[in-house]
Design a protein around this motif. Structure first.
Motif, short mmCIF file in Angstrom:
data_model
loop_
_atom_site.label_atom_id
_atom_site.label_comp_id
_atom_site.label_asym_id
_atom_site.label_seq_id
_atom_site.Cartn_x
_atom_site.Cartn_y
_atom_site.Cartn_z
N ALA A 107 0.83 -1.21 0.00
CA ALA A 107 0.00 0.00 0.00
C ALA A 107 0.87 1.25 0.00
O ALA A 107 0.58 2.23 -0.71
CB ALA A 107 -0.93 0.00 1.21
N THR A 108 1.93 1.21 0.78
CA THR A 108 2.84 2.36 0.81
C THR A 108 3.49 2.57 -0.55
O THR A 108 3.59 3.70 -1.03
CB THR A 108 3.93 2.13 1.87
N GLY A 109 3.93 1.49 -1.17
CA GLY A 109 4.54 1.60 -2.50
C GLY A 109 3.57 2.14 -3.53
O GLY A 109 3.95 2.97 -4.38
N VAL A 110 2.32 1.71 -3.46
CA VAL A 110 1.32 2.20 -4.40
C VAL A 110 1.09 3.70 -4.20
O VAL A 110 1.00 4.46 -5.17
CB VAL A 110 0.00 1.40 -4.25
N ILE A 111 1.00 4.13 -2.95
CA ILE A 111 0.78 5.56 -2.67
C ILE A 111 1.96 6.39 -3.16
O ILE A 111 1.79 7.45 -3.76
CB ILE A 111 0.51 5.78 -1.17
N VAL A 112 3.17 5.92 -2.93
CA VAL A 112 4.37 6.64 -3.39
C VAL A 112 4.40 6.69 -4.91
O VAL A 112 4.70 7.74 -5.50
CB VAL A 112 5.64 5.98 -2.81
N ILE A 113 4.08 5.59 -5.56
CA ILE A 113 4.08 5.57 -7.04
C ILE A 113 3.01 6.51 -7.59
O ILE A 113 3.26 7.24 -8.55
CB ILE A 113 3.89 4.13 -7.56
N ILE A 114 1.84 6.52 -6.99
CA ILE A 114 0.79 7.45 -7.42
C ILE A 114 1.26 8.90 -7.24
O ILE A 114 1.02 9.75 -8.11
CB ILE A 114 -0.53 7.18 -6.67
N GLY A 115 1.93 9.17 -6.13
CA GLY A 115 2.46 10.52 -5.91
C GLY A 115 3.50 10.90 -6.95
O GLY A 115 3.51 12.02 -7.47
N LEU A 116 4.39 9.97 -7.30
CA LEU A 116 5.42 10.26 -8.30
C LEU A 116 4.81 10.43 -9.69
O LEU A 116 5.27 11.26 -10.48
CB LEU A 116 6.47 9.15 -8.30
N ILE A 117 3.76 9.65 -10.00
CA ILE A 117 3.06 9.83 -11.28
C ILE A 117 2.40 11.21 -11.32
O ILE A 117 2.43 11.90 -12.35
CB ILE A 117 2.03 8.70 -11.51
N GLY A 118 1.84 11.63 -10.19
CA GLY A 118 1.25 12.98 -10.11
C GLY A 118 2.29 14.06 -10.34
O GLY A 118 2.03 15.05 -11.03
#
Length: 189
Positions: free
Chosen positions: A103-114
């Motif tokens: 979940a943490t990795g997904v949130i970080v990846i979504i943030g980096l995509i943003g």
């Protein structure tokens, strides 16, 4: 008195004799007409700019550019906050489970995509002044992605997604107009 008399002062003017004050050739006031004044807006209102004159940026492109600046900067800020919050989730909770790490990795990846999308929007906005047709197409693709994201968020019931949806549609419409195409396809010297 008749008008045929060459000595009649009221008759039609007779041609001047050579050597009496005027040079041979053209009469004063005759010749090629003066060129009409060149308007910065073209030969007619809304028309193309004359050759060599700078073309002003259309209002629709200016509006889309402002929207791109706003969307890009906000996406960068939200992406940084999401990536930072995602990275702090594991550190604060101290959990080592695979589910929390995922979940943490997904949130970080979504943030980096943003952040990446925000940087893309800012680059498009910065290049609107002197970019080519590729910048216009890139802006249309960016607006499409923002619109798709707004629709996806709206399906999840998030209210702020309406703003992203409307701005994405406006960016697509403004970059698709004929005056925007003329702006991005204009000759550059």
């Amino acid at each position: 008195m008749s008008f045929g008399d060459p000595n009649n002062p009221y008759g039609p003017p007779q041609g001047q004799q050579p050597g009496y004050g005027q040079p041979q050739g053209q009469q004063p006031g005759y010749g090629y007409p003066a060129a009409p004044p060149v308007s910065p807006y073209g030969a007619y209102p809304g028309g193309p700019a004359p050759y060599g004159a700078p073309m002003p940026m259309p209002g629709t492109v200016k509006a889309a550019r402002v929207m791109l600046w706003i969307m890009g900067i906000l996406q960068i800020l939200v992406g940084i906050i999401a990536a930072f919050a995602g990275s702090m989730l594991v550190n604060e909770a101290g959990l080592d489970s695979t589910a929390s790490a995922t979940a943490t990795g997904v949130i970080v990846i979504i943030g980096l995509i943003g952040v990446a999308l925000g940087v893309w929007g800012v680059i498009i906005a910065a290049k609107c002044a002197n970019g080519g047709n590729g910048i216009r197409i890139s802006g249309i693709v960016y607006g499409s992605l923002v619109t798709a994201g707004g629709l996806a968020n709206m399906a999840q019931g998030q209210g702020a997604s309406v703003v992203a949806l409307v701005l994405g549609i406006l960016i697509i419409v403004f970059f698709s107009k004929a005056d925007a195409a003329a702006w991005f396809k204009r000759p550059r010297f």
